[in-house]
Design a protein around this motif. Structure first.
Motif, short mmCIF file in Angstrom:
data_model
loop_
_atom_site.label_atom_id
_atom_site.label_comp_id
_atom_site.label_asym_id
_atom_site.label_seq_id
_atom_site.Cartn_x
_atom_site.Cartn_y
_atom_site.Cartn_z
N CYS A 18 0.83 -1.20 0.00
CA CYS A 18 0.00 0.00 0.00
C CYS A 18 0.87 1.25 0.00
O CYS A 18 1.81 1.36 0.79
CB CYS A 18 -0.91 0.03 1.22
SG CYS A 18 -2.15 -1.27 1.26
N PHE A 19 0.55 2.17 -0.89
CA PHE A 19 1.18 3.48 -0.93
C PHE A 19 0.08 4.55 -0.94
O PHE A 19 -0.97 4.33 -1.55
CB PHE A 19 2.01 3.68 -2.20
CG PHE A 19 3.22 2.82 -2.31
CD1 PHE A 19 4.43 3.23 -1.77
CD2 PHE A 19 3.18 1.61 -2.99
CE1 PHE A 19 5.57 2.45 -1.89
CE2 PHE A 19 4.30 0.82 -3.10
CZ PHE A 19 5.50 1.24 -2.54
N ILE A 20 0.31 5.66 -0.29
CA ILE A 20 -0.51 6.85 -0.48
C ILE A 20 0.36 7.88 -1.17
O ILE A 20 1.46 8.20 -0.68
CB ILE A 20 -1.05 7.40 0.85
CG1 ILE A 20 -2.01 6.38 1.48
CG2 ILE A 20 -1.77 8.73 0.62
CD1 ILE A 20 -2.54 6.79 2.83
N LEU A 21 -0.11 8.39 -2.32
CA LEU A 21 0.62 9.38 -3.10
C LEU A 21 -0.13 10.70 -3.07
O LEU A 21 -1.36 10.71 -3.08
CB LEU A 21 0.80 8.92 -4.55
CG LEU A 21 1.98 7.97 -4.85
CD1 LEU A 21 1.84 6.65 -4.12
CD2 LEU A 21 2.07 7.72 -6.35
N ASP A 22 0.62 11.80 -3.06
CA ASP A 22 -0.03 13.10 -3.11
C ASP A 22 -0.42 13.42 -4.55
O ASP A 22 -0.21 12.62 -5.47
CB ASP A 22 0.84 14.19 -2.48
CG ASP A 22 2.15 14.42 -3.24
OD1 ASP A 22 2.24 14.05 -4.44
OD2 ASP A 22 3.08 14.98 -2.64
N LEU A 64 -4.52 6.30 -3.41
CA LEU A 64 -4.10 5.06 -2.75
C LEU A 64 -3.74 4.05 -3.82
O LEU A 64 -4.55 3.73 -4.69
CB LEU A 64 -5.22 4.52 -1.87
CG LEU A 64 -4.98 3.14 -1.22
CD1 LEU A 64 -3.79 3.21 -0.26
CD2 LEU A 64 -6.22 2.65 -0.51
N PHE A 65 -2.50 3.57 -3.78
CA PHE A 65 -2.03 2.53 -4.70
C PHE A 65 -1.91 1.22 -3.92
O PHE A 65 -1.23 1.16 -2.89
CB PHE A 65 -0.68 2.89 -5.30
CG PHE A 65 -0.76 3.83 -6.47
CD1 PHE A 65 -0.47 3.40 -7.75
CD2 PHE A 65 -1.14 5.15 -6.30
CE1 PHE A 65 -0.55 4.25 -8.84
CE2 PHE A 65 -1.22 6.03 -7.36
CZ PHE A 65 -0.92 5.58 -8.64
N ASN A 66 -2.57 0.19 -4.41
CA ASN A 66 -2.53 -1.13 -3.79
C ASN A 66 -1.97 -2.12 -4.81
O ASN A 66 -2.45 -2.17 -5.95
CB ASN A 66 -3.94 -1.53 -3.35
CG ASN A 66 -4.00 -2.93 -2.80
OD1 ASN A 66 -4.09 -3.89 -3.57
ND2 ASN A 66 -3.96 -3.08 -1.50
N SER A 111 -6.60 4.31 -6.68
CA SER A 111 -7.91 4.93 -6.45
C SER A 111 -7.74 6.28 -5.76
O SER A 111 -6.81 6.48 -4.98
CB SER A 111 -8.78 4.03 -5.57
OG SER A 111 -8.91 2.74 -6.10
N PRO A 112 -8.66 7.22 -6.02
CA PRO A 112 -8.67 8.46 -5.24
C PRO A 112 -8.89 8.12 -3.77
O PRO A 112 -9.67 7.21 -3.44
CB PRO A 112 -9.87 9.23 -5.82
CG PRO A 112 -10.07 8.66 -7.18
CD PRO A 112 -9.71 7.21 -7.06
N PHE A 113 -8.21 8.84 -2.89
CA PHE A 113 -8.29 8.52 -1.46
C PHE A 113 -8.12 9.78 -0.63
O PHE A 113 -7.02 10.28 -0.48
CB PHE A 113 -7.20 7.49 -1.08
CG PHE A 113 -7.20 7.11 0.37
CD1 PHE A 113 -8.14 6.24 0.88
CD2 PHE A 113 -6.23 7.63 1.23
CE1 PHE A 113 -8.13 5.88 2.22
CE2 PHE A 113 -6.21 7.28 2.57
CZ PHE A 113 -7.17 6.40 3.08
N GLN A 114 -9.23 10.32 -0.15
CA GLN A 114 -9.23 11.45 0.77
C GLN A 114 -8.31 12.59 0.28
O GLN A 114 -7.46 13.10 0.99
CB GLN A 114 -8.81 10.99 2.16
CG GLN A 114 -9.78 9.97 2.75
CD GLN A 114 -9.40 9.54 4.13
OE1 GLN A 114 -8.25 9.68 4.55
NE2 GLN A 114 -10.35 9.00 4.86
#
Length: 255
Positions: free
Chosen positions: A39-43, A122-124, A115-118
């Motif tokens: 899991c990654f969260i990207l700006d 979010l990259f899974n 996917s868009p995430f807040q």
């Protein structure tokens, strides 16, 4: 490959993010660290803002070495992984992006869902190298096998000697509720009742010492919606077969 002990506290600017998301970043990090997928969260500039423990272990990076870097810069994948304008436009429109991507460095294949995430992305990723390896092997050795398994109502599974599913045929969805990609790379035991698991272990043990030996037995599998599915199983020992090195399992409804 040396694995590092990593910390979950790698969300940048926690106070700011808590305000923006309305939640405690430490809680989010703790939740994502329990997920055994990458899991990654990207700006919005596609810079890594957070990476979970499983991602750090898989790619052998410390969190501090990942944060602030672009995804493509850190993991230079092939075309499917590049941060193309089309991908960015799709994400900005609120839609998800699904793709199968390969690392040119290691050759490993991954199923990617972005996917868009807040307010960010979010990259899974889930590794599907085993699935790809067996698909390529089957295509190279006997393209007819793929056509046959896709046409069959029986479920065809390959299990390695640890019990992990390395190939599942398309018929798995109608019979079990699980798509092939949901079964592949998972432990077959996770989809069986306790009694069925004991029966499977006993039957596999009986045929494991003799290549090409077979066994037929009933087995109960858990459907995706939770109910039990009674099946007839036919297992063949292909441990010595190059490229397979495991058990071929044929499943059909007992009804």
């Amino acid at each position: 490959m040396t694995k590092q002990n990593t910390s979950t506290e790698n969300l940048s600017d926690p106070a700011t993010k808590e305000t923006e998301r309305g939640e405690d970043p430490a809680i989010l990090a703790a939740l994502l660290d329990q997920v055994e997928e990458i899991c990654f969260i990207l700006d919005r500039n596609f810079r890594i803002e957070y990476t979970n423990r499983f991602a750090q272990l898989t790619f052998d990076f410390k969190a501090q070495d990942m944060l602030g870097r672009s995804f493509a810069e850190l993991l230079p994948y092939s075309k499917g992984m590049q941060e193309t304008p089309d991908m960015q436009q799709t994400l900005k429109s609120g839609k998800s992006v699904r793709a199968e991507v390969q690392s040119p460095l290691s050759g490993r294949w991954f199923r990617m869902i972005a996917s868009p995430f807040q307010g960010n992305y979010l990259f899974n990723l889930k590794e599907i190298s085993g699935r790809k390896r067996y698909q390529n092997l089957l295509l190279e050795k006997d393209a007819r096998f793929i056509a046959i398994t896709e046409a069959m109502s029986d479920v065809i599974l390959f299990l390695n000697m640890r019990g992990r599913i390395t190939y599942a045929s398309p018929a798995s969805a109608p019979l079990t509720g699980f798509e092939a990609e949901e079964l592949e790379e998972e432990m077959f035991a996770d989809f069986l009742t306790p009694d069925a698991l004991q029966r499977l272990q006993k039957e596999i043990e009986n045929i494991s010492s003799q290549p090409n030996s077979r066994a037929t037995f009933p087995i109960t599998m858990l459907h995706k919606d939770g109910h039990e599915v009674e099946l007839n199983a036919h297992a063949k020992n292909l441990i010595k077969r190059a490229g397979v090195e495991g058990i071929l399992l044929n499943l059909r409804s007992a009804a």
